[in-house]
Design an enzyme around this catalytic site. Structure first.
Site: not given
Ligand code: DCP
Ligand code: MG
Length: 356
Positions: A8, A103-104
């Site tokens: 992730d 991203d996962e």
């Molecule tokens: N995303 C989005 N709306 C949301 C959640 C996520 O558009 N409600 C998008 C933006 C994030 C990406 O998906 O960058 C990946 O989601 P993650 O939950 O993995 O969050 P992040 O990668 O941003 O943060 P973390 O470091 O907690 O994984």
């Molecule tokens: Mg993430």
């Protein structure tokens, strides 16, 4: 025993923006529209998170929490391009990859020979390559199944990794709060808390039939997840996870009755598509989606025993409508689908002995 890695990326969209413009590094950053719009944040970097800024809160709220927050609208093409590069790194280890979003991804590295077969070392190397080649960071979870690997990747975030070896599963899940269980959202978590179920250990104490009474068709999965059991394979092919049919109306529907009158026609359309895709046996939860005159939406979802009928959707629609009692511009009917290959848990040695 399988070896699964869940990768992730850390604050993915924000990290890509910082890569595109390094002067943003170290400053609180949110990805979303302007605070004057009705936009909500896609994500925020860790500097911004210190102020309580996070995904899904409004941009307006975000700048209230963190007045010097920098806001950037999302550039999805850039995120897709970076995601492809991450995928290319993952493919150096295995082709058994199941992406969950940009991203996962899950990797099944059970058969991989690299690093003497150590999934922990492979995860470390994947993260090192992502950092070196892409100037981005990722976190990883390593475990014998998808359920645990996904939880583990969150454990040492950002830029960390966490392993749950087979002999530590029992200890790990015992203390695991129920809201960490895959598929347990706020509503189910609240219900569980009211029933006195705080951790997986509390769920373990319940019989399968008791769980069925409380959680219907999700009981079996909960029974297994609470014990750290998850037989789902890493799925390399795309599979439909939901099927929804929506209709937008030329003029808003003013009353509940008017909305209910639309159900038969949309239901028929949905039914045709279910039959066409042969999804009849895969229906898990049914969902009704409403969008009101002001474009704000609500959904109501319920697990269902047996095949959903028109009346089931009507019942859900009423529940959703009662939340606002306002004119409706869109009605959607749908279902979440189970994985197509249902695998049964192998009975334990103890159970087998008992059976004999
Ligand atoms: N995303 C989005 N709306 C949301 C959640 C996520 O558009 N409600 C998008 C933006 C994030 C990406 O998906 O960058 C990946 O989601 P993650 O939950 O993995 O969050 P992040 O990668 O941003 O943060 P973390 O470091 O907690 O994984
Ligand atoms: Mg993430």
């Amino acid at each position: 025993m399988k070896k699964i890695i869940h990768i992730d990326m850390d604050c993915f969209y924000a990290a890509v923006e910082i890569k595109r413009n390094p002067s943003l590094a170290g400053k609180p950053l949110g990805i979303g529209g302007s605070p004057e719009s009705r936009s909500v944040l896609c994500t925020a970097n860790y500097e911004a998170r210190k102020f309580g800024v996070k995904a899904a809160i409004s941009s307006a709220m975000a700048v209230r929490l963190c007045p010097h927050l920098i806001l950037i609208p999302p550039n999805f093409e850039a995120y897709k391009a970076e995601s492809r590069k991450v995928r290319e790194i993952l493919e150096r280890f295995t082709l058994k990859i199941e992406p969950l979003s940009l991203d996962e991804a899950y990797l099944d590295v059970t058969e991989c020979k690299q690093f003497g077969g150590s999934a922990t070392l492979m995860a470390q190397e994947i993260r090192r390559l992502i950092q070196m080649e892409l100037n981005l960071t990722a976190s990883a979870g390593i475990a014998p199944n998808k359920f645990l690997a996904k939880i583990a990747s969150d454990w040492k975030k950002p830029n960390g990794q966490f392993v749950i070896p087979p002999d530590q599963i029992a200890d790990f899940v015992e203390k695991l709060p129920v809201d960490k269980i895959f598929g347990v959202g706020q509503v189910t978590a609240k219900k569980m808390h009211q029933l006195g179920l705080k951790t997986c250990a509390d769920i373990q104490k319940q019989s399968l039939s008791q769980l069925r009474l409380w959680f219907g068709s999700r009981a079996e999965e909960l029974f297994q997840f609470a014990r750290g059991i998850d037989e789902r394979d890493v799925q390399t092919h795309w599979e439909r996870k939901s099927l929804t049919v929506e209709q937008t109306f030329d003029r808003d529907l003013k009353t509940l009755d008017e909305c209910l009158q639309q159900v038969p026609e949309i239901y028929l359309d949905w039914l045709r598509r279910v039959e066409k895709g042969a999804y009849q046996d895969r229906i898990k939860n049914i969902v009704v989606k409403l969008k009101f005159y002001d474009f704000k939406g609500t959904t109501h979802e319920e697990a269902i025993a047996g095949f959903p009928q028109e009346d089931d959707f009507k019942r859900l629609l009423e529940k959703a409508w009662l939340r606002r009692r306002e004119p409706v511009r869109l009605v959607g009917l749908g279902a979440h689908l189970k994985e197509s290959i249902i695998r049964r848990v192998k009975p334990s040695k103890q159970q087998l002995q008992f059976a004999i």
